[in-house]
Design an enzyme around this catalytic site. Sequence first.
Site, PDB file in Angstrom:
ATOM      1  N   CYS A 330       0.612  -1.369  -0.006  1.00  0.00           N
ATOM      2  CA  CYS A 330       0.251   0.605  -0.236  1.00  0.00           C
ATOM      3  C   CYS A 330       0.856   0.615   0.106  1.00  0.00           C
ATOM      4  O   CYS A 330       1.615   1.638  -1.132  1.00  0.00           O
ATOM      5  CB  CYS A 330      -1.130  -0.335   1.064  1.00  0.00           C
ATOM      6  SG  CYS A 330      -1.946   1.287   0.851  1.00  0.00           S
ATOM      7  N   HIS A 416      -4.197  -5.276   0.883  1.00  0.00           N
ATOM      8  CA  HIS A 416      -3.302  -5.201   2.792  1.00  0.00           C
ATOM      9  C   HIS A 416      -4.059  -6.843   2.713  1.00  0.00           C
ATOM     10  O   HIS A 416      -4.973  -7.568   2.030  1.00  0.00           O
ATOM     11  CB  HIS A 416      -4.502  -4.683   3.577  1.00  0.00           C
ATOM     12  CG  HIS A 416      -3.251  -3.702   3.949  1.00  0.00           C
ATOM     13  ND1 HIS A 416      -2.215  -2.708   4.328  1.00  0.00           N
ATOM     14  CD2 HIS A 416      -4.231  -2.077   3.561  1.00  0.00           C
ATOM     15  CE1 HIS A 416      -2.678  -1.699   3.754  1.00  0.00           C
ATOM     16  NE2 HIS A 416      -2.865  -1.077   3.559  1.00  0.00           N
TER      17      HIS A 416
END
Length: 478
Positions: A330, A416
Site C-alpha cells: 500500500c 492488505h
Amino acid sequence: MLIAGTSSDVGKSLVVTGLCRVLARRGVKVAPFKAQNMSNNSMVCTDGSEIGRAQYLQAQAAGLEAESAMNPVLLKPGSDRRSFVVLRGRPYGTLEAGEYASGRRELAQAAFAAYEELVARFDVIISEGAGSPAEINLRSGDYVNLGLARRFGIPVVIVGDIDRGGVFAALYGTVGLLDPADRALIRAFLINKFRGDPGLLQPGLEELTLRTGVSFSGVLPWLPDLWLDAEDTLEIGRWRRQAGHAKGTLRVAAIRLPRVSNVTDLDALAAEPGVEVLVTTDPGVVAGADLAVVPGSRSTVEDLDWLRRKGLAAALAGRAVQGAPVLGICGGYQMLGRALDDRVESGTGVIDGLSLLPTRVAFGADKVLGRPDGSWRGHEVRAYEIHHGIAELTNEAAEPFLEGCRVDQVWGTMWHGSMENDDFRRAWLAEIAEASGSSWRPDPSAPSFAARREAMIDILADTLEQYADLELIMDGRR
C-alpha cells in the site's frame, strides 16, 4: 459492560475478544463496541465500511459479521496534531489537536446512536474503552469511557497490566481521579499479564479493595504465545520466534515507519515457521535481511521523507541493485514508485519516489475501500484495500502483482491481508527464499493462519473461564 484500562495497551482489546467468545459459546447474542478508536490498524467490512482491526476481531470472536456500528468513530493519526476521521465506516474530514476536547459533539451523537442500534439487536454489548477513563482533561467531552458508561448506566471493569509495573498505584489512581458519580459505576478490577504465584498478590488485592471498595475479578496469567491483530503501534513486533523449524530461517526486516498502518500484514509472516520478522529502523538490518518490507503508512509523503533522512531509502536502493527482495505494501508500494502527486493528505504536490518501480501515484479525494480477490501463479488471494493513492504503471514491461507490480526482486501491492492466504504466502516466500539464497522452505503441515487466530481467541476465552470471576464481571455478584 465496559472494559476500561489504566492506560493504552493493558489488554482491553483482548479481554473484550475473550469475553465475546465466552458468551458466544454459551449461546448469548453478544456484540463488541468501541465508540471511538484511535488507530491506523483498520479493516474493511463486507459492506465496504472501515473499522478498527480490534473490533473486526472481536466480531469474529462473537461469531458475527463486523459492521460500522461496532466502531462508529475511527481516528487515524496523520501527525502528532492531526487525525483523519472515519465516521460509520466512511471518511469524515479531519480533527486537529486543538479540537479534540471541543469538536467532537457530532461524533459523540453518532457513537451513542450506534450503541443504541446494537442494544436493540443483541442481548449483551461488551464495550471497550480507550486509553484511560482517568484522563480528566478530556472528561467533559468523553463519549468512549465513562461518558458512555454514564449515558447508558453501564458497569465498568478496569484492567491493569502488572507486567509494566505499578499496577496497584495505577488502579488506585484511576479510581481516585474519578468523580463520585463515575466511581459508582466501577464494578471490578482485573489484573492482566501476571507471571508467578498469584498468592503473592493476595494481600495487595485485599488492601486495594479495602481502600477503594472495588473487588478484584481475577488475575490473568502472562500468555507468551498470544498475539492478535495489534491495535496500538506499541504492540508491533511482539511475536515469538517459531522454534523447531528444520528447513532453514528466512530473515525479514520490516521498517517501522513513524505513521505505519495496518502492520497486521506482518502477523502472517511472523506466524510462518522459520520466518523471523524484525521491526526496525536500522539501515544495516534492512540491508542484511533476506527480505525487506515497507509496510503501509497513513502519511506516505512524510514517511517517504523520513526514509531518506534515516538512510533507509539508500538501503532499499542498494537491495534493488543487488537483486535482494523488497516488498512494498500500500503506502510502502507507493513510495517505491517514480513520483507521487499528493494534494490531498499532505498537500505537498508532486515529489520524487524511490524509483524502484515504474509507477506514478496520484492521490484522490475519495478513499478506496474494498475486499478484492485475485490470484498469483494459480494461488487464490483474498485481501482488502484502504487508500487514497492510485498507482499507475509507466512501463508495461513490469509484471502484475496483486494490483501492483514486480520488477526483478522489487515487489509492490496495494492489497492488505494478502499474506493471510496460506498457499499464496508459502509459495511467494519460497520464491523469496530462493532469490535471497536462504535455505528456508515452507512447512506444509503447519497450521493455517486462520486456524492459529481462532486458536488464540479460544485461548483467551479459556483463560477468562479459568482465572476470572465471570459472575462478578457480568452480574456484579461473586
